[in-house]
Design a protein around this motif. Structure first.
Motif, PDB file in Angstrom:
ATOM      1  N   VAL A  21     -24.503  22.643  23.490  1.00 22.18           N
ATOM      2  CA  VAL A  21     -24.824  22.175  22.133  1.00 22.18           C
ATOM      3  C   VAL A  21     -23.630  22.359  21.206  1.00 22.18           C
ATOM      4  O   VAL A  21     -23.285  21.475  20.406  1.00 22.18           O
ATOM      5  N   LEU A  22     -22.977  23.519  21.314  1.00 18.83           N
ATOM      6  CA  LEU A  22     -21.820  23.787  20.454  1.00 18.83           C
ATOM      7  C   LEU A  22     -20.672  22.818  20.733  1.00 18.83           C
ATOM      8  O   LEU A  22     -20.050  22.289  19.806  1.00 18.83           O
ATOM      9  N   LEU A  23     -20.389  22.578  22.017  1.00 23.54           N
ATOM     10  CA  LEU A  23     -19.306  21.666  22.365  1.00 23.54           C
ATOM     11  C   LEU A  23     -19.627  20.232  21.969  1.00 23.54           C
ATOM     12  O   LEU A  23     -18.745  19.490  21.511  1.00 23.54           O
ATOM     13  N   THR A  24     -20.888  19.846  22.137  1.00 19.64           N
ATOM     14  CA  THR A  24     -21.283  18.501  21.724  1.00 19.64           C
ATOM     15  C   THR A  24     -21.169  18.348  20.206  1.00 19.64           C
ATOM     16  O   THR A  24     -20.717  17.316  19.703  1.00 19.64           O
ATOM     17  N   GLY A  25     -21.574  19.392  19.486  1.00 17.85           N
ATOM     18  CA  GLY A  25     -21.444  19.361  18.028  1.00 17.85           C
ATOM     19  C   GLY A  25     -19.991  19.259  17.594  1.00 17.85           C
ATOM     20  O   GLY A  25     -19.659  18.515  16.662  1.00 17.85           O
ATOM     21  N   LEU A  26     -19.103  19.991  18.286  1.00 15.33           N
ATOM     22  CA  LEU A  26     -17.678  19.923  17.968  1.00 15.33           C
ATOM     23  C   LEU A  26     -17.133  18.520  18.232  1.00 15.33           C
ATOM     24  O   LEU A  26     -16.354  17.978  17.424  1.00 15.33           O
ATOM     25  N   ALA A  27     -17.569  17.933  19.342  1.00 16.05           N
ATOM     26  CA  ALA A  27     -17.122  16.570  19.656  1.00 16.05           C
ATOM     27  C   ALA A  27     -17.611  15.578  18.599  1.00 16.05           C
ATOM     28  O   ALA A  27     -16.885  14.653  18.220  1.00 16.05           O
ATOM     29  N   LEU A  28     -18.831  15.778  18.102  1.00 19.83           N
ATOM     30  CA  LEU A  28     -19.349  14.903  17.054  1.00 19.83           C
ATOM     31  C   LEU A  28     -18.542  15.023  15.769  1.00 19.83           C
ATOM     32  O   LEU A  28     -18.293  14.028  15.076  1.00 19.83           O
ATOM     33  N   VAL A  29     -18.139  16.250  15.441  1.00 16.78           N
ATOM     34  CA  VAL A  29     -17.315  16.457  14.240  1.00 16.78           C
ATOM     35  C   VAL A  29     -16.008  15.684  14.367  1.00 16.78           C
ATOM     36  O   VAL A  29     -15.547  15.029  13.421  1.00 16.78           O
ATOM     37  N   VAL A  30     -15.390  15.733  15.551  1.00 16.34           N
ATOM     38  CA  VAL A  30     -14.134  15.019  15.783  1.00 16.34           C
ATOM     39  C   VAL A  30     -14.343  13.511  15.669  1.00 16.34           C
ATOM     40  O   VAL A  30     -13.560  12.799  15.026  1.00 16.34           O
ATOM     41  N   VAL A  31     -15.419  13.013  16.278  1.00 13.80           N
ATOM     42  CA  VAL A  31     -15.705  11.578  16.241  1.00 13.80           C
ATOM     43  C   VAL A  31     -15.934  11.101  14.808  1.00 13.80           C
ATOM     44  O   VAL A  31     -15.412  10.058  14.392  1.00 13.80           O
ATOM     45  N   LEU A  32     -16.715  11.863  14.045  1.00 10.26           N
ATOM     46  CA  LEU A  32     -17.045  11.453  12.681  1.00 10.26           C
ATOM     47  C   LEU A  32     -15.882  11.629  11.712  1.00 10.26           C
ATOM     48  O   LEU A  32     -15.897  11.051  10.625  1.00 10.26           O
ATOM     49  N   SER A  33     -14.891  12.426  12.090  1.00  6.86           N
ATOM     50  CA  SER A  33     -13.755  12.662  11.201  1.00  6.86           C
ATOM     51  C   SER A  33     -12.639  11.639  11.375  1.00  6.86           C
ATOM     52  O   SER A  33     -11.654  11.662  10.635  1.00  6.86           O
ATOM     53  N   VAL A  34     -12.786  10.762  12.364  1.00  8.16           N
ATOM     54  CA  VAL A  34     -11.761   9.739  12.591  1.00  8.16           C
ATOM     55  C   VAL A  34     -11.746   8.773  11.408  1.00  8.16           C
ATOM     56  O   VAL A  34     -12.774   8.187  11.057  1.00  8.16           O
ATOM     57  N   THR A  35     -10.592   8.623  10.784  1.00 10.59           N
ATOM     58  CA  THR A  35     -10.480   7.740   9.628  1.00 10.59           C
ATOM     59  C   THR A  35     -10.087   6.335  10.072  1.00 10.59           C
ATOM     60  O   THR A  35      -9.401   6.155  11.086  1.00 10.59           O
ATOM     61  N   PRO A  36     -10.504   5.335   9.336  1.00 15.25           N
ATOM     62  CA  PRO A  36     -10.160   3.958   9.714  1.00 15.25           C
ATOM     63  C   PRO A  36      -8.681   3.669   9.468  1.00 15.25           C
ATOM     64  O   PRO A  36      -8.009   4.351   8.693  1.00 15.25           O
ATOM     65  N   THR A  37      -8.181   2.664  10.141  1.00 16.40           N
ATOM     66  CA  THR A  37      -6.830   2.170   9.905  1.00 16.40           C
ATOM     67  C   THR A  37      -6.943   0.865   9.133  1.00 16.40           C
ATOM     68  O   THR A  37      -7.782   0.020   9.443  1.00 16.40           O
ATOM     69  N   TYR A  38      -6.098   0.708   8.122  1.00 13.02           N
ATOM     70  CA  TYR A  38      -6.150  -0.485   7.278  1.00 13.02           C
ATOM     71  C   TYR A  38      -5.031  -1.443   7.660  1.00 13.02           C
ATOM     72  O   TYR A  38      -3.899  -1.030   7.924  1.00 13.02           O
ATOM     73  N   PHE A  39      -5.386  -2.721   7.695  1.00 14.53           N
ATOM     74  CA  PHE A  39      -4.489  -3.768   8.181  1.00 14.53           C
ATOM     75  C   PHE A  39      -4.316  -4.826   7.092  1.00 14.53           C
ATOM     76  O   PHE A  39      -5.303  -5.396   6.610  1.00 14.53           O
ATOM     77  N   ALA A  40      -3.077  -5.079   6.696  1.00 18.35           N
ATOM     78  CA  ALA A  40      -2.773  -6.100   5.696  1.00 18.35           C
ATOM     79  C   ALA A  40      -1.974  -7.217   6.359  1.00 18.35           C
ATOM     80  O   ALA A  40      -1.121  -6.957   7.220  1.00 18.35           O
ATOM     81  N   HIS A  41      -2.247  -8.453   5.963  1.00 20.64           N
ATOM     82  CA  HIS A  41      -1.644  -9.593   6.658  1.00 20.64           C
ATOM     83  C   HIS A  41      -1.436 -10.759   5.702  1.00 20.64           C
ATOM     84  O   HIS A  41      -2.295 -11.051   4.861  1.00 20.64           O
ATOM     85  N   VAL A  42      -0.286 -11.430   5.832  1.00 23.17           N
ATOM     86  CA  VAL A  42      -0.013 -12.617   5.030  1.00 23.17           C
ATOM     87  C   VAL A  42       1.110 -13.405   5.705  1.00 23.17           C
ATOM     88  O   VAL A  42       1.861 -12.853   6.517  1.00 23.17           O
ATOM     89  N   HIS A  43       1.203 -14.685   5.381  1.00 18.42           N
ATOM     90  CA  HIS A  43       2.301 -15.527   5.854  1.00 18.42           C
ATOM     91  C   HIS A  43       3.248 -15.807   4.688  1.00 18.42           C
ATOM     92  O   HIS A  43       2.787 -16.096   3.572  1.00 18.42           O
ATOM     93  N   VAL A  44       4.543 -15.741   4.964  1.00 16.54           N
ATOM     94  CA  VAL A  44       5.557 -16.122   3.987  1.00 16.54           C
ATOM     95  C   VAL A  44       6.072 -17.505   4.379  1.00 16.54           C
ATOM     96  O   VAL A  44       6.571 -17.702   5.493  1.00 16.54           O
ATOM     97  N   VAL A  45       5.926 -18.451   3.473  1.00 13.31           N
ATOM     98  CA  VAL A  45       6.333 -19.830   3.738  1.00 13.31           C
ATOM     99  C   VAL A  45       7.629 -20.120   2.977  1.00 13.31           C
ATOM    100  O   VAL A  45       7.723 -19.854   1.773  1.00 13.31           O
ATOM    101  N   PHE A  46       8.618 -20.653   3.681  1.00 13.03           N
ATOM    102  CA  PHE A  46       9.892 -21.018   3.056  1.00 13.03           C
ATOM    103  C   PHE A  46       9.799 -22.444   2.525  1.00 13.03           C
ATOM    104  O   PHE A  46       9.499 -23.379   3.270  1.00 13.03           O
ATOM    105  N   VAL A  47      10.049 -22.595   1.232  1.00  8.42           N
ATOM    106  CA  VAL A  47       9.919 -23.886   0.559  1.00  8.42           C
ATOM    107  C   VAL A  47      11.312 -24.418   0.235  1.00  8.42           C
ATOM    108  O   VAL A  47      12.108 -23.738  -0.427  1.00  8.42           O
ATOM    109  N   PRO A  48      11.639 -25.627   0.701  1.00 14.82           N
ATOM    110  CA  PRO A  48      12.977 -26.173   0.449  1.00 14.82           C
ATOM    111  C   PRO A  48      13.149 -26.595  -1.009  1.00 14.82           C
ATOM    112  O   PRO A  48      12.158 -26.873  -1.700  1.00 14.82           O
ATOM    113  N   PRO A  49      14.370 -26.654  -1.471  1.00 10.72           N
ATOM    114  CA  PRO A  49      14.610 -27.130  -2.841  1.00 10.72           C
ATOM    115  C   PRO A  49      14.366 -28.631  -2.934  1.00 10.72           C
ATOM    116  O   PRO A  49      14.278 -29.334  -1.919  1.00 10.72           O
TER     117      PRO A  49
END
Length: 217
Positions: A21-49
């Motif tokens: 029970v103690l080890l399972t509880g510790l594993a749950l704490v680790v699982v629930l403490s995992v923070t999300p990773t944030y992903f940002a995305h965009v395209h840069v378009v080159f515009v001719p004169p």
């Protein structure tokens, strides 16, 4: 073996149950403490004169595609994340920080084909601010590299290539997986390991097998 037999054996090996029970509880704490990773995305378009007569960097027409490639390679060489294949994102590669700048490849793995004056920009971070800060740094370096190349050729302001974002606002998303599935799997594994350590891992299956045999007879 009846249910009461199982309970009695667990009672005699209570210390295994408590440890499980103690080890399972510790594993749950680790699982629930995992923070999300944030992903940002965009395209840069080159515009001719409007007129490319005074800008050698965009003559002939496909030179604009080449310019995007030169800028992408220049900026990525200083990025904290390494380039990945065209089909995989930084998030998919498991990166947690840094940015990626690359020119989209429309060809295959062994034959590159760059047909658009576009740069794919990705960034990851532990928080939304970190991800956007990395993305902003990549965009600033793209603008700086584009300006430097045109400065070196003495391109006048009226004939310069400019960049724009597509979409106009970078996309931001988080990736943390399913916590429900993670918690369920952790508890299930904990129960199985605890029962196995207590010497009960095969007791229930054997009992069920005996009942099935009796019914078949």
């Amino acid at each position: 073996m009846t249910v009461w037999d199982l309970v009695a054996r667990l009672g005699r090996r209570w210390y295994v149950l408590v440890a499980g029970v103690l080890l399972t509880g510790l594993a749950l704490v680790v699982v629930l403490s995992v923070t999300p990773t944030y992903f940002a995305h965009v395209h840069v378009v080159f515009v001719p004169p409007a007129s490319s007569e005074q800008n050698i960097l965009v003559r002939p027409t496909d030179s604009l595609v080449n310019l995007a490639g030169v800028v992408a390679r220049s900026v990525q060489s200083g990025g904290s994340a390494q380039p990945v294949s065209a089909e995989v994102t930084l998030l998919g590669e498991g990166e947690t920080e840094g940015f990626l700048v690359r020119q989209p490849n429309r060809g295959g793995q062994w034959q590159y084909e760059f047909v658009e004056p576009v740069i794919d920009v990705q960034a990851v971070g532990a928080t939304p601010d970190e991800a956007m800060a990395s993305l902003d740094r990549a965009l600033a370096e793209i603008d700086a590299a584009t300006t430097e190349l045109q400065d070196a050729q003495g391109v006048p302001e009226s004939a310069r290539v400019v960049t724009t974002l597509n979409p106009s606002t970078p996309q931001l998303e988080s990736q943390s997986g399913s916590r429900v599935r993670a918690v369920t799997a952790t508890v299930l594994i904990g129960v199985i390991l605890t029962l196995s350590a207590a010497g009960l891992g095969g007791a229930v299956p054997r009992r069920l097998g005996a009942k099935s045999s009796a019914r078949g007879a």
